[in-house]
Design an enzyme around this catalytic site. Structure first.
Site, PDB file in Angstrom:
ATOM      1  CD  GLU A   1      11.156  43.929 -38.270  1.00 43.93           C
ATOM      2  OE1 GLU A   1      10.669  44.208 -39.301  1.00 43.93           O
ATOM      3  OE2 GLU A   1      10.833  42.656 -38.071  1.00 43.93           O
TER       4      GLU A   1
ATOM      5  CG  HIS B   1      37.573  40.583 -55.504  1.00 41.46           C
ATOM      6  ND1 HIS B   1      39.000  40.625 -56.348  1.00 41.46           N
ATOM      7  CD2 HIS B   1      37.680  39.401 -55.161  1.00 41.46           C
ATOM      8  CE1 HIS B   1      39.711  39.626 -56.215  1.00 41.46           C
ATOM      9  NE2 HIS B   1      38.788  38.730 -55.320  1.00 41.46           N
TER      10      HIS B   1
ATOM     11  CE  LYS C   1       2.733  47.594 -41.274  1.00 42.92           C
ATOM     12  NZ  LYS C   1       2.762  46.099 -41.047  1.00 42.92           N
TER      13      LYS C   1
END
EC number: 5.3.1.9
Length: 558
Positions: free
Chosen positions: A358, A389, A519
């Site tokens: 960000e 793993h 938004k």
């Protein structure tokens, strides 16, 4: 400032890379210089433990490091650092100072914004947080039925969630005597529904963390928490004992029903992803105690002083930043893995995923022009040994170079089985960086297969699969123990690394306009989801998605 690609120091670095980059071989570099570790490592000595930053397993020489430090000087890193610490408005798109360093300024020396010392206000809020924490943790603060508070629900998103969540997880061993803390961030109702189902409203306090008190996800979740509370309490006046706000909007806080006395303030010079040091860290202080919260601040302040006063060539955040520049802008690396070998740090990579991406996920420079080079990397990671793993295969034998930071404490919080678990963890930590550096040659793999008794046919078939090219760069960051102080220092180290890279790229690391467009569009789409009418006002894809959702909402599932 001139574009990075036109900076003579950067051009010099690129020229060196073009001529010599392909010749850099870590095995040979170590063979040629038995003292390489001492030349390419730093030990940071604090009164609360030590941090070793070993960057010797990087594809660098002393000449490369000199050129990188010269680049930092050419790009004005030292002057920019002073501008930040002096309270200048370096967040130039929003006209704001950037002063998370003031929040942890334990020396209390004045820091001025617009000619006014911010430290008295910082200390006032810290004192208020301390008093509140002591009342809750001692049992003095009671719920509306007289019960002590056993659970804290932190409702926020982004910086109001990721930082406090990461720290409370990291410092769990220091939480004795504190309430449990729950974090709700996602607007997905599953998150808050599952959380509230486990709690008793009579002994819970909700912290609503929103600077503006208008963030849609946070306020929607807060209203849901209030509804849940009032279903039991019935009396709106009881909200005052069970809801507190971390905000700057007194009017909205009062409208919600929270007593302004229970509002903890912060300021526009505190960026969300740098806010855990502020009132946003209230859930941390409640969980681990205010003394430990102060230790967290002290560790960060120690790193601030190291960053501000240490010459660039011995400066941990600066060196980490420069190594990142080397890999991103010369080698073309696109990702950076953060691999903490400590289960308590299981949210550390996620926290810096926001902190880095960000901050430096930008393509416009200070002058308003588009960059002609790469900027912030994709940051990701998981705790060791789980990652070994899962995705280490690609780091070892994939086609992408992925620089990695490995982090580990020397001392564990849980020395169970006489320290066996931690010894195995340490061995794996050490083995991975050695394996990534050395690899395994064809000759070594051949001998191994011969020793295993493989037939000549099987040997030749398996041989190419058993070879590791190595030459994969890593940093090893080893620290005494994961204490509040040490965590504060480590977080601040990475914060300043991100800052330095932003200065070199000439971007604003402290705004986040990229968050806004989605938004805005969501507000337009939300009412279009009502009813069953077909939507045609968007592109064909978005229309198709909306209409499918409307159609399937009422579908019966067998």
């Amino acid at each position: 400032m001139a574009a990075l690609t036109r900076d003579p120091q950067f051009q010099k670095l690129q020229q060196w890379y073009r001529e010599h980059g392909s010749e850099l071989n870590l095995r040979r570099l170590f063979d040629a210089n038995k003292d390489r570790f001492n030349h390419f490592s730093l030990t940071l000595n604090t009164n609360h433990g030590h941090i070793l930053v070993d960057y010797s397993k990087n594809l660098v020489t002393e000449d490369v490091m000199r050129m990188l430090v010269d680049l930092a000087k050419s790009r004005g890193v030292e002057a920019a650092r002073e501008r930040m610490f002096n309270g200048e408005k370096i967040n130039y798109t929003e006209g704001r100072a950037v002063l998370h360093v003031a929040l942890r300024n334990r020396s209390n020396t004045p820091i001025l914004v617009d000619g006014k010392d911010v430290m008295p206000e910082v200390n006032k809020v810290l004192d208020k947080m301390k008093s509140f924490c002591q009342r809750v943790r001692s049992g003095d603060w009671k719920g509306y039925t007289g019960k002590t508070i056993t659970d804290i629900i932190n409702i926020g998103i982004g910086g109001s969630d990721l930082g406090p969540l990461m720290v409370t997880e990291a410092l769990k061993p220091y939480s004795s005597g504190g309430p449990r803390v729950w974090y709700v961030s996602n607007i997905d109702g599953t998150h808050i529904a599952k959380t509230l189902a486990q709690l008793n409203p009579e002994s819970s306090v909700s912290i609503i963390a929103s600077k503006t008190f208008t963030t849609q996800e946070t306020i929607t979740n807060a209203e849901t928490a209030k509804e849940w509370f009032l279903q039991t309490a019935k009396d709106p006046s009881a909200v005052a004992k069970h809801f507190v706000a971390l905000s700057t909007n007194t009017t909205k806080v009062k409208e919600f029903g929270i007593d302004p006395q229970n509002m903890f303030e912060f300021w526009d010079w505190v960026g969300g992803r740098y806010s855990l040091w502020s009132a946003i860290g209230l859930s941390i202080a409640l969980h681990v105690g205010f003394d430990n919260f102060e230790q967290l601040l002290s560790g960060a302040h120690w790193m601030d002083q190291h960053f501000r006063t240490t010459p660039l060539e011995k400066n941990a955040p600066v060196l980490l930043a420069l190594l990142g520049i080397w890999y991103i802008n010369c080698f073309g690396c696109e990702t950076h893995a953060m691999l903490p070998y400590d289960q308590y740090l299981h949210r550390f990579a996620a926290y810096f995923q926001q902190g880095d991406m960000e901050s430096n996920g930008k393509y416009i420079t200070k002058s308003g022009t588009r960059v002609d080079h790469q900027t912030g990397p994709i940051v990701w990671g998981e705790p060791g040994t789980n990652g070994q793993h899962a995705f280490y295969q690609l780091i070892h034998q994939g086609t992408k170079m992925i620089p990695c930071d490995f982090l580990i404490p020397v001392q564990t919080q849980h020395p169970i089985r006489k320290g066996l678990h931690h010894k195995v963890l340490l061995a794996n930590f050490l083995a991975q960086t050695e394996a990534l550096m050395r690899g395994k040659s064809t000759e070594e793999a051949r001998k191994e297969l011969q020793a295993a008794g493989k037939s000549p046919e099987d040997l030749e078939r398996l041989l190419p699969h058993k070879v590791f090219e190595g030459n994969r760069p890593t940093n090893s960051i080893v620290f005494t123990k994961l204490t509040p102080f040490m965590l504060g220092a480590l977080v601040a180290m990475y914060e300043h690394k991100i800052f330095v890279q932003g200065i070199i790229w000439d971007i604003n690391s402290f705004d986040q306009w990229g968050v806004e467009l989605g938004k805005q569009l969501a507000k337009k789409i939300e009412p279009e989801l009502d009813g069953s009418a077909q939507v045609t006002s968007h592109d064909a894809s978005t229309n198709g998605l909306i209409n499918f959702i409307k159609q399937q909402r009422e579908a019966r599932i067998q």
